[in-house]
Design an enzyme around this catalytic site. Sequence first.
Site, PDB file in Angstrom:
ATOM      1  N   CYS A 140      42.748  32.036  44.627  1.00  0.00           N
ATOM      2  CA  CYS A 140      43.400  32.904  43.647  1.00  0.00           C
ATOM      3  C   CYS A 140      42.413  33.679  42.761  1.00  0.00           C
ATOM      4  O   CYS A 140      42.720  34.776  42.299  1.00  0.00           O
ATOM      5  CB  CYS A 140      44.328  32.087  42.743  1.00  0.00           C
ATOM      6  SG  CYS A 140      45.206  30.760  43.598  1.00  0.00           S
ATOM      7  N   CYS A 178      41.445  37.603  43.056  1.00  0.00           N
ATOM      8  CA  CYS A 178      42.294  38.703  42.575  1.00  0.00           C
ATOM      9  C   CYS A 178      42.678  38.548  41.104  1.00  0.00           C
ATOM     10  O   CYS A 178      42.854  39.539  40.398  1.00  0.00           O
ATOM     11  CB  CYS A 178      43.573  38.783  43.402  1.00  0.00           C
ATOM     12  SG  CYS A 178      43.254  39.360  45.064  1.00  0.00           S
ATOM     13  N   HIS A 179      42.845  37.307  40.630  1.00  0.00           N
ATOM     14  CA  HIS A 179      43.346  37.110  39.264  1.00  0.00           C
ATOM     15  C   HIS A 179      42.235  36.800  38.261  1.00  0.00           C
ATOM     16  O   HIS A 179      42.490  36.767  37.055  1.00  0.00           O
ATOM     17  CB  HIS A 179      44.384  35.983  39.240  1.00  0.00           C
ATOM     18  CG  HIS A 179      45.586  36.276  40.087  1.00  0.00           C
ATOM     19  ND1 HIS A 179      46.593  37.114  39.684  1.00  0.00           N
ATOM     20  CD2 HIS A 179      45.926  35.861  41.335  1.00  0.00           C
ATOM     21  CE1 HIS A 179      47.513  37.191  40.643  1.00  0.00           C
ATOM     22  NE2 HIS A 179      47.122  36.447  41.653  1.00  0.00           N
ATOM     23  N   MET A 191      50.271  40.312  47.303  1.00  0.00           N
ATOM     24  CA  MET A 191      49.991  38.877  47.172  1.00  0.00           C
ATOM     25  C   MET A 191      50.521  38.163  48.423  1.00  0.00           C
ATOM     26  O   MET A 191      51.683  38.311  48.787  1.00  0.00           O
ATOM     27  CB  MET A 191      50.671  38.331  45.919  1.00  0.00           C
ATOM     28  CG  MET A 191      50.735  36.822  45.936  1.00  0.00           C
ATOM     29  SD  MET A 191      50.480  36.094  44.339  1.00  0.00           S
ATOM     30  CE  MET A 191      51.255  34.514  44.614  1.00  0.00           C
ATOM     31  N   HIS A 197      36.414  48.262  42.363  1.00  0.00           N
ATOM     32  CA  HIS A 197      36.437  47.292  43.472  1.00  0.00           C
ATOM     33  C   HIS A 197      35.475  47.724  44.570  1.00  0.00           C
ATOM     34  O   HIS A 197      34.281  47.600  44.414  1.00  0.00           O
ATOM     35  CB  HIS A 197      37.882  47.131  43.962  1.00  0.00           C
ATOM     36  CG  HIS A 197      38.078  45.961  44.856  1.00  0.00           C
ATOM     37  ND1 HIS A 197      38.061  44.670  44.401  1.00  0.00           N
ATOM     38  CD2 HIS A 197      38.273  45.876  46.200  1.00  0.00           C
ATOM     39  CE1 HIS A 197      38.236  43.837  45.414  1.00  0.00           C
ATOM     40  NE2 HIS A 197      38.370  44.552  46.520  1.00  0.00           N
ATOM     41  N   HIS A 199      42.274  50.852  48.553  1.00  0.00           N
ATOM     42  CA  HIS A 199      41.337  49.835  49.062  1.00  0.00           C
ATOM     43  C   HIS A 199      40.609  50.457  50.250  1.00  0.00           C
ATOM     44  O   HIS A 199      41.053  50.338  51.402  1.00  0.00           O
ATOM     45  CB  HIS A 199      42.100  48.571  49.475  1.00  0.00           C
ATOM     46  CG  HIS A 199      41.182  47.400  49.672  1.00  0.00           C
ATOM     47  ND1 HIS A 199      40.350  47.285  50.764  1.00  0.00           N
ATOM     48  CD2 HIS A 199      40.947  46.301  48.914  1.00  0.00           C
ATOM     49  CE1 HIS A 199      39.656  46.153  50.663  1.00  0.00           C
ATOM     50  NE2 HIS A 199      39.998  45.541  49.544  1.00  0.00           N
TER      51      HIS A 199
END
Length: 713
Positions: free
Chosen positions: A219, A222-223, A260, A503, A545
């Site tokens: 996790c 991304c978080h 997700m 990113h 992306h």
Amino acid sequence: MRRLALLCAVVALLAVLLACTQVATPLPTATKAPPTSPPADTPPPAETPAEAVEPTATEGAAADVGLTGEELVALAVETLQQAGCGACHEIAGVPGAEGQIGPSLSELGRVAQERLQSAEYTGSATTAEEYIRESIVDPNAYTVSECPGGPCVAGQMPTTYGQTLTPEQLEAVVAYLVSLPEGAVQVPAEATPVAEAEGPPPLTEEELARAKEIYFNNCAGCHGTLRKGATGPALTPDTTRPKGTEALAAIIFSGTPRGMPAWGAEGRLTREEVELMAKFVQHDPPPPPEMSMEQMMASWQVFVPPEERPTEPQHDRDWENFFSVTLRDAGQVAIIDGDTKEIVSVVDTGYAVHISRMSATGRYVYTIGRDGKAVLIDLWMEKPDKVAEVKVCYDARSIEVSKYRGELGDFYDKYAIVGCYWPPHFVILDGQTLEPIKVVSTRGYTYDTEEFHPEPRVASIVASHFSPEWVVNVKETGHVWLVDYSDPNNPSIKMIEAELFLHDGGWDATRRYFLVAANARNKIAVVDTKERELEALVDVGDTPHPGRGVNFVDPEYGPVWCTVHLGEPLLSCIGTDPENNPEYAWKAVRNVELLGGGSLFVKSHPNSRWIWVDFPLNPDEEVQRSVCVIDKENPAEIAKCWQVADYGRAVHIEYNKAGDEVWISVWGSADTPGKTGELVIYDDATLEEKARIKDLVTPTGKFNVYNTANDIY
Ligand code: DHE
């Protein structure tokens, strides 16, 4: 006790409010639940006087389950809260029910009637009550087409409510929802969602330790380690507690349309693990440890010192056409000969290796794992193997080398840099031995509000071709740092304000402009590495992306660089030629609709006619396994799509050195023999399959030596 008192207060308050609402707005008669048959010995009811008032739907349903209308509504609201329905749905009258994942239920009584009459409806209900009951106990009977964030995803709603709700709870919820919008109770301003008021659900030390490990592995990427959000939303207790355990578990189990993964439904986490994580994210994030230079030095090993390495290749293979292939779950990379397709060597690298980058000459491969371990592989050895390794953080995603050779010096194969997620820093390494030279923290202030951020992670890094500099993208502060490595112990840094949540990205065809996705802001930031400034911020689609993106000359718009998107089925191409095509420069001029969302990578080669795209995070299995090509001569639409395999996900596209062959990974499952993964190789001219390299353990990224060293895409 506290919880009971709170519930009583909510029930009492709702009862008062309901009384007011019912007087003002009679409920539609369609909402009346069918009466249950009276017992045989019940005396016949007295005849209803002509002027008698029809009971409201909730009153009728309440009588069926032995409750008053007020009690029934209070039970419905409490059930909807405790089952966590509000995490995914907006529901009028339910405190905290503001979810945007599933369709709004705030007007369900009316909407249900419309859906029943629609030709698209696939369930078996004939009344609004039956429709709502069916959508709770058998949610897959029919999937609504539009959700707030895009198309609704079939199979996303848990199918367990039929078992977990009592018959009274189910009937109360059905009666309340069918009464909407007219029957909605007013939410008092002071009403707090049940879960928020209660604090986090208890966890034992053992459970906490297990949850921390699962969070880190799955996790944090991304978080964020501190759960402040980036590609995924923030998961701090103020945002998670109001949702409650059941709703959080439902989201973790089923994923979301915005990328997700469905951790439970896809079998990546067990039901118990899903529940554990739903509880864990309601706790304050445990503070992770820092890492000192001393710890880095303790992990540093040189297996073959530079002076003992070969002075020329010890084999006859074309090592510039080798591929370094990530075997993600094996913690290895395979070095594969692009000419013969033979696996030349398998090297133990680090946990969940993320990417490989090549030294400027191409001789060395540098890998970085999610465990922060960097490994150096010498391709000139008879059997390529690792010659050095070092661990410089606990969590990392990027590594790059020094690529400048010019007036300011020759930095080929001299330095490397690792960008870390945790601790938030980058480390400059000796390029020949990986000895750590300098650690630089990225903690600082966001570019826009100048607020301190404790965890600005290092995302992509590229080496400038104009000066001895790395372009270091700092995700959470939205800065692009130009880090001068000519004096690595005393690096000077230029901070460029760009956009939040930087990113991945790639060069334009001239390798002057670096284009990086600010993915949570739906923008691409363009950095001019010659003038050392921000050139533009370009609006693109939902969650771009690009991987490294793709360059080609568009027949209408001239030179463009393109990205795919996680959040929508779209290829967006940005004009990159301000000199000859200024009207198109730094605008998304070409937009091509794709097969689906969930794309991670797009790739081409100057010698190729095609642009290739993948869809590994699309929720549909057939789409996940597919790739599509777009013809550069006719880029208005997709030319062809097909499935690469009948299992796993098709992910990441790479060309061989000549640019006439395309390699695609099938990302399987490490514990499913025969379906662990493979590479599928296509002839780029004919799109015919040429070869499969089978039984690889979860291959993901693969990096051709020549193309990666020379930034060709
Ligand atoms: Fe990646 C590139 C971060 C998940 C495969 N990935 C990158 C880069 C970053 C990044 C910052 C750019 C590096 C650079 O150019 O210097 N990736 C992240 C994440 O934070 C994320 C979203 C979540 C996580 O938990 O890690 C994530 N990435 C994945 C995957 O799940 C992938 C598909 C498989 C895997 O190996 O884990 C994956 N990422 C890749 C690949 C690249 C990459 C193959 C390089 C693309 C290229 O062509 O250069």
